[in-house]
Design an enzyme around this catalytic site. Structure first.
Site, PDB file in Angstrom:
ATOM      1  N   GLN A 256      49.745  13.185 -41.507  1.00 51.50           N
ATOM      2  CA  GLN A 256      50.034  12.996 -40.078  1.00 51.50           C
ATOM      3  C   GLN A 256      50.734  11.654 -39.884  1.00 51.50           C
ATOM      4  O   GLN A 256      51.094  11.317 -38.773  1.00 51.50           O
ATOM      5  CB  GLN A 256      48.738  12.961 -39.289  1.00 51.50           C
ATOM      6  CG  GLN A 256      47.894  14.182 -39.463  1.00 51.50           C
ATOM      7  CD  GLN A 256      46.667  14.095 -38.588  1.00 51.50           C
ATOM      8  OE1 GLN A 256      46.651  14.592 -37.475  1.00 51.50           O
ATOM      9  NE2 GLN A 256      45.643  13.440 -39.072  1.00 51.50           N
TER      10      GLN A 256
ATOM     11  N   HIS B 160      54.048  14.929 -38.469  1.00 51.66           N
ATOM     12  CA  HIS B 160      54.412  14.228 -37.233  1.00 51.66           C
ATOM     13  C   HIS B 160      55.733  13.477 -37.363  1.00 51.66           C
ATOM     14  O   HIS B 160      55.991  12.548 -36.618  1.00 51.66           O
ATOM     15  CB  HIS B 160      53.289  13.271 -36.818  1.00 51.66           C
ATOM     16  CG  HIS B 160      52.042  13.984 -36.390  1.00 51.66           C
ATOM     17  ND1 HIS B 160      50.861  13.355 -36.130  1.00 51.66           N
ATOM     18  CD2 HIS B 160      51.805  15.297 -36.175  1.00 51.66           C
ATOM     19  CE1 HIS B 160      49.940  14.251 -35.771  1.00 51.66           C
ATOM     20  NE2 HIS B 160      50.497  15.433 -35.808  1.00 51.66           N
TER      21      HIS B 160
ATOM     22  N   CYS C  57      73.969  14.371 -29.383  1.00 53.79           N
ATOM     23  CA  CYS C  57      74.906  14.869 -30.406  1.00 53.79           C
ATOM     24  C   CYS C  57      74.255  15.000 -31.781  1.00 53.79           C
ATOM     25  O   CYS C  57      74.916  15.383 -32.741  1.00 53.79           O
ATOM     26  CB  CYS C  57      76.146  13.976 -30.485  1.00 53.79           C
ATOM     27  SG  CYS C  57      75.867  12.392 -31.332  1.00 53.79           S
TER      28      CYS C  57
ATOM     29  N   CYS D  47      73.357   5.943 -28.392  1.00 54.87           N
ATOM     30  CA  CYS D  47      74.079   6.454 -29.556  1.00 54.87           C
ATOM     31  C   CYS D  47      75.471   5.812 -29.615  1.00 54.87           C
ATOM     32  O   CYS D  47      76.190   5.777 -28.611  1.00 54.87           O
ATOM     33  CB  CYS D  47      74.206   7.973 -29.444  1.00 54.87           C
ATOM     34  SG  CYS D  47      75.199   8.719 -30.753  1.00 54.87           S
TER      35      CYS D  47
ATOM     36  N   CYS E 118      78.195   8.781 -28.956  1.00 52.09           N
ATOM     37  CA  CYS E 118      78.395   9.472 -27.667  1.00 52.09           C
ATOM     38  C   CYS E 118      77.660   8.804 -26.505  1.00 52.09           C
ATOM     39  O   CYS E 118      77.757   9.260 -25.375  1.00 52.09           O
ATOM     40  CB  CYS E 118      77.968  10.932 -27.797  1.00 52.09           C
ATOM     41  SG  CYS E 118      76.177  11.158 -27.794  1.00 52.09           S
TER      42      CYS E 118
ATOM     43  N   GLY F 212      41.100   9.638 -44.306  1.00 51.65           N
ATOM     44  CA  GLY F 212      41.493   8.733 -43.217  1.00 51.65           C
ATOM     45  C   GLY F 212      41.990   9.420 -41.966  1.00 51.65           C
ATOM     46  O   GLY F 212      42.901   8.936 -41.316  1.00 51.65           O
TER      47      GLY F 212
ATOM     48  N   SER G  79      40.521  11.179 -38.278  1.00 50.46           N
ATOM     49  CA  SER G  79      39.372  11.472 -37.428  1.00 50.46           C
ATOM     50  C   SER G  79      39.250  12.981 -37.203  1.00 50.46           C
ATOM     51  O   SER G  79      38.242  13.444 -36.669  1.00 50.46           O
ATOM     52  CB  SER G  79      39.515  10.753 -36.082  1.00 50.46           C
ATOM     53  OG  SER G  79      40.720  11.161 -35.462  1.00 50.46           O
TER      54      SER G  79
ATOM     55  N   ASN H 286      36.389   9.369 -45.036  1.00 54.70           N
ATOM     56  CA  ASN H 286      36.688   8.732 -43.749  1.00 54.70           C
ATOM     57  C   ASN H 286      35.576   7.752 -43.409  1.00 54.70           C
ATOM     58  O   ASN H 286      34.408   8.054 -43.608  1.00 54.70           O
ATOM     59  CB  ASN H 286      36.796   9.801 -42.639  1.00 54.70           C
ATOM     60  CG  ASN H 286      37.630   9.324 -41.475  1.00 54.70           C
ATOM     61  OD1 ASN H 286      38.796   8.978 -41.657  1.00 54.70           O
ATOM     62  ND2 ASN H 286      37.055   9.269 -40.293  1.00 54.70           N
TER      63      ASN H 286
ATOM     64  N   ALA I 100      39.268   4.385 -48.014  1.00 53.77           N
ATOM     65  CA  ALA I 100      40.126   5.196 -48.875  1.00 53.77           C
ATOM     66  C   ALA I 100      40.536   4.437 -50.144  1.00 53.77           C
ATOM     67  O   ALA I 100      40.548   5.001 -51.234  1.00 53.77           O
ATOM     68  CB  ALA I 100      41.365   5.617 -48.090  1.00 53.77           C
TER      69      ALA I 100
END
Ligand code: NAD
Length: 256
Positions: free
Chosen positions: A108, A126, A137, A158, A161, A198, A200, A224, A242
């Site tokens: 994630q 994600h 564009c 951008c 454009c 790690g 939740s 976790n 971890a």
């Protein structure tokens, strides 16, 4: 959890890793905490204890006022990601993959630290902050380039454009990338051990991945620091950091 419960959980987890043939890792913000990137939800030092998510990370907020996001990117996000280096947990997963003991990392996270550690099969549910895309564009830019542009233009436009630029991350309120979700579901449905690290496990699809793995008969290890809603479903729960737990698990997988 007391010391002896920790030790028992570790022993079981190491045994599961030793005997597994198709291991998949699922990671969240907690795996990068020891690299200095704050998590969203931990009470101290988390992003949401300093910034309000509905003003910063929702697609509606971004579309109505992207200046706030870009200022956060410039002052906090970019610096944290540029400074961060993979920690022992990222490195352990990369070593397991190199040795043919880990099929993929489903993450994630948007920080790119798995790739920096050497992991190749990384599924980013994600998105990531490496790429900045024009919504008009579709031109793509690197984050360093846009960081430079922010010094004279906020919000940045951008260069081709003049359209609105957005990092290739999935904001709250946006759909997750379908291809990444499909690959993640396939892996979860076919693995025999899922190691969740790690997270939740409260943001969708975080919950869907461990449950899919369990439904297909795989074992589930949760690493976790705090309790998750899926601890009861897990075969082993390691409530430790971890960076401490992943290296011994990698050794159990045969990594020297
Ligand atoms: P989360 O913030 O909801 O949960 C992180 C969990 O990690 C917490 O339960 C915490 O107890 C645990 N934790 C903290 N330090 C740890 C450590 N050293 N070892 C083990 N566990 C530790 O994170 P999540 O489940 O990934 O939440 C989802 C959202 O957070 C995602 O949308 C993700 O994109 C985003 N996010 C990503 C980053 C990043 O890319 N590094 C950083 C912040 C947030």
């Amino acid at each position: 959890m007391n010391q002896s419960e920790h030790a028992t959980a570790r022993q079981s987890a190491e045994e599961y890793v030793r005997s597994a043939r198709r291991i998949v890792a699922f990671t969240g913000a907690g795996i990068s905490a020891e690299s200095g990137i704050p998590t969203y939800r931990d009470a101290e030092n988390s992003l949401w204890s300093k910034y309000e998510p509905d003003k910063l990370a929702t697609i509606d907020a971004f579309m109505s006022n992207s200046t706030l996001y870009w200022r956060f990117f410039q002052d906090v996000r970019y610096q944290a990601i540029k400074r961060a280096r993979p920690n022992a947990a990222h490195l352990a997963l990369a070593a397991m993959e190199r040795a043919g003991r880990l099929q993929a990392v489903i993450t994630q996270n948007i920080d790119g630290l798995h790739q920096a550690a050497g992991s190749r099969e990384v599924i980013e549910l994600h998105g990531n902050t490496r790429t900045i895309r024009c919504l008009a564009c579709q031109a793509e830019y690197g984050m360093d380039e846009i960081f430079e542009q922010l010094k004279y233009e906020l919000p940045p436009a951008c260069l081709r454009c003049g359209g609105r630029l957005k990092p290739a991350v999935v904001f709250f309120g946006e759909e997750l990338p379908g291809d990444a979700m499909e690959r993640a579901a396939k892996l979860a449905n076919a693995c025999d051990l899922l190691i969740a690290v790690g997270s939740s496990l409260v943001v969708y699809p975080a919950a869907a991945i461990p449950t899919a793995a369990k439904r297909n008969g795989a074992r589930l290890i949760i690493v976790n620091r705090t309790a998750t809603p899926y601890d009861d479903l897990a075969d082993a729960v390691l409530r430790e950091s971890a960076g401490e737990v992943l290296p011994p698990l990698a050794r159990a997988a045969g990594i020297r």
